[in-house]
Scaffold this active site. Structure first.
Site, PDB file in Angstrom:
ATOM      1  N   ASP A 156      -5.668   5.102   3.060  1.00 24.63           N
ATOM      2  CA  ASP A 156      -4.969   3.602   3.730  1.00 24.63           C
ATOM      3  C   ASP A 156      -6.015   3.004   5.020  1.00 24.63           C
ATOM      4  OD1 ASP A 156      -3.962   5.695   2.330  1.00 24.63           O
ATOM      5  OD2 ASP A 156      -1.873   5.355   3.672  1.00 24.63           O
ATOM      6  N   ASP A 191      -6.298   2.720  -0.905  1.00 22.25           N
ATOM      7  CA  ASP A 191      -4.908   2.859  -0.934  1.00 22.25           C
ATOM      8  C   ASP A 191      -4.713   2.131  -0.237  1.00 22.25           C
ATOM      9  OD1 ASP A 191      -2.316   4.484  -0.864  1.00 22.25           O
ATOM     10  OD2 ASP A 191      -3.286   6.872  -1.269  1.00 22.25           O
ATOM     11  N   ASP A 192      -3.095   1.698   0.229  1.00 21.95           N
ATOM     12  CA  ASP A 192      -2.584   1.032   0.782  1.00 21.95           C
ATOM     13  C   ASP A 192      -3.854   0.188   2.047  1.00 21.95           C
ATOM     14  OD1 ASP A 192       0.381   1.190  -0.421  1.00 21.95           O
ATOM     15  OD2 ASP A 192       0.465   3.385   1.362  1.00 21.95           O
ATOM     16  N   HIS A 217      -3.897  -0.694  -2.228  1.00 21.92           N
ATOM     17  CA  HIS A 217      -3.020  -0.779  -2.689  1.00 21.92           C
ATOM     18  C   HIS A 217      -2.317  -2.330  -1.951  1.00 21.92           C
ATOM     19  CE1 HIS A 217      -3.810   3.843  -4.314  1.00 21.92           C
ATOM     20  NE2 HIS A 217      -4.350   3.272  -4.798  1.00 21.92           N
ATOM     21  N   ARG A 237       5.232  -4.650  -1.037  1.00 20.73           N
ATOM     22  CA  ARG A 237       5.379  -2.969  -2.214  1.00 20.73           C
ATOM     23  C   ARG A 237       6.014  -3.184  -1.101  1.00 20.73           C
ATOM     24  NH1 ARG A 237       2.960   2.192  -4.950  1.00 20.73           N
ATOM     25  NH2 ARG A 237       1.082   1.933  -2.095  1.00 20.73           N
ATOM     26  N   LYS A 292       9.080   0.541  -1.200  1.00 21.95           N
ATOM     27  CA  LYS A 292       9.807   1.674  -1.129  1.00 21.95           C
ATOM     28  C   LYS A 292      10.132   2.667  -0.888  1.00 21.95           C
ATOM     29  CE  LYS A 292       5.032   3.907  -1.418  1.00 21.95           C
ATOM     30  NZ  LYS A 292       3.314   5.022  -2.003  1.00 21.95           N
TER      31      LYS A 292
END
Ligand code: NAG
Length: 349
Positions: A180, A201-202, A223, A256, A258
């Site tokens: 990340d 990743d993010d 991500h 995104r 979540k």
């Protein structure tokens, strides 16, 4: 009167200029060439230059509890010894701290020594940088390469991170995972300006916090720009977040949000604007309320509400086989969304 003699014994070089507002507060300009000297001498310095430091394996470059007003500069190449441990490689806290990188500096984590494609599983890997309690402070212009795992963990109030480059591109082929860029939690007032992140990743992940602004980002390979997963932490409120003027390319997702299945909390006052995506392999825009153990269950719940979400000028394309927009909300838990000029296209023909 403060004496520098004991500090000099640790290998501290005191520069020519001493700041002397009053004798008691006299603090020096310090250049450190070892992590141990920096840790031992940090409180006595108004400016700290970290000069080509090789941080020993299994230890943190410890710049916690800095005296208010300290200016820290990374100079030359900062490196880290290899050991399987949780890290962090660098930790900083204090108030009114200014962190900069000198021209030509590099913080080279050499993450490939840890990478095994398994991220937080597999070999134990150190996180890179804790900015926990680094309040009313700024970090500017740092150049970071190949973090073993997550890069910046931000848990601070009123902090601005500008022009930070996280180049984990080597991880694309050498097994980088869960790298990340910026993980934000438990923070009020975080500004992330003009970051460049190439990772696995993010690019940004906000787990909790308020008044968060991310602008001018270039996110590659990861991500995407994420809020969440929200839920099941001590703080499960994300409020007033603006993510704008950013590009996301060759990434799993672009936008995104979540939330965790069965948890409680809230995500509100969220704006994504002027986001341009390309080469997205999973979802262009994805908002889902069904996360459990890091995976979607397919069955959304409504305990973490997502309200007042504005998407304005979110455009671009997803790769072949990817989904442009995916929304999965629990009963009544997604409200007051305003979407304007959201144009995500698939690859045709
Ligand atoms: C929302 O956050 C921004 C920073 O991104 C801040 O400037 C603004 O004052 C915040 N708004 C409220 C109502 O707190």
């Amino acid at each position: 009167m403060h004496s520098f003699a004991p500090i000099l014994a640790y290998g501290l070089t005191v520069g020519a200029s001493l700041i002397s507002a009053s004798p008691i507060e006299a603090r020096g300009s310090c250049t450190f060439t070892t992590a141990a000297a920096a840790k031992a001498g940090k409180a006595s310095c108004s400016t700290i230059v970290l000069d080509n430091i090789e941080v020993p394996a299994g230890t943190t470059l410890d710049l916690t509890d800095l005296t208010s007003g300290t200016h820290v500069t990374f100079e030359g190449t900062t490196t880290f010894g290899y050991e399987e441990w949780a890290g962090p490689l660098i930790s900083m806290s204090g108030k009114d701290i200014t962190v900069t990188g000198a021209s030509g500096h590099l913080i080279n984590c050499d993450g490939s020594r840890w990478w095994d494609g398994k991220g937080t599983d597999g070999k134990k890997k150190p996180k890179f940088f804790y900015a926990h309690g680094l309040d009313s402070s700024s970090i500017t212009g740092l150049s970071v390469k190949n973090t073993p795992l997550m890069a910046f963990s931000v848990e601070s109030n009123d902090i601005t991170l500008t022009d930070i480059t996280i180049n984990n591109a080597d991880g694309d082929t050498l097994g980088g995972h869960n790298t990340d860029g910026f993980d934000v939690g438990n923070s009020v007032g975080v500004n992330i300006i003009n970051p460049t992140v190439h990772n696995q990743d993010d690019c940004l992940a906000i787990n909790s916090g308020e008044n968060i602004w991310f602008t001018g980002g270039t996110c590659i390979g990861g991500h995407g720009l994420s809020i969440g997963s929200v839920g099941d932490r001590s703080d499960n409120v994300v409020k007033n977040v603006t993510i704008e003027h950013s590009t996301v390319s060759d990434s799993e997702n672009a936008v995104r949000i979540k939330t965790i299945s069965g948890a409680t909390g809230s995500v509100s006052e969220i704006t994504y604007s002027n986001i341009v995506m390309s080469g997205i392999t999973d979802y262009g825009v994805v908002i889902q309320q069904d996360y459990e153990n890091g995976k979607p269950t397919g069955t959304p719940t409504n305990g973490v509400t997502i309200s007042d979400v504005t998407l304005k000028s979110v455009t671009g394309s997803v790769a072949s086989g990817a989904t442009e927009i995916y929304l999965l909300c629990g009963s009544g838990s997604c409200t007051d969304w305003t979407w304007d000029d959201v144009k995500v296209t698939g690859v045709c023909c």
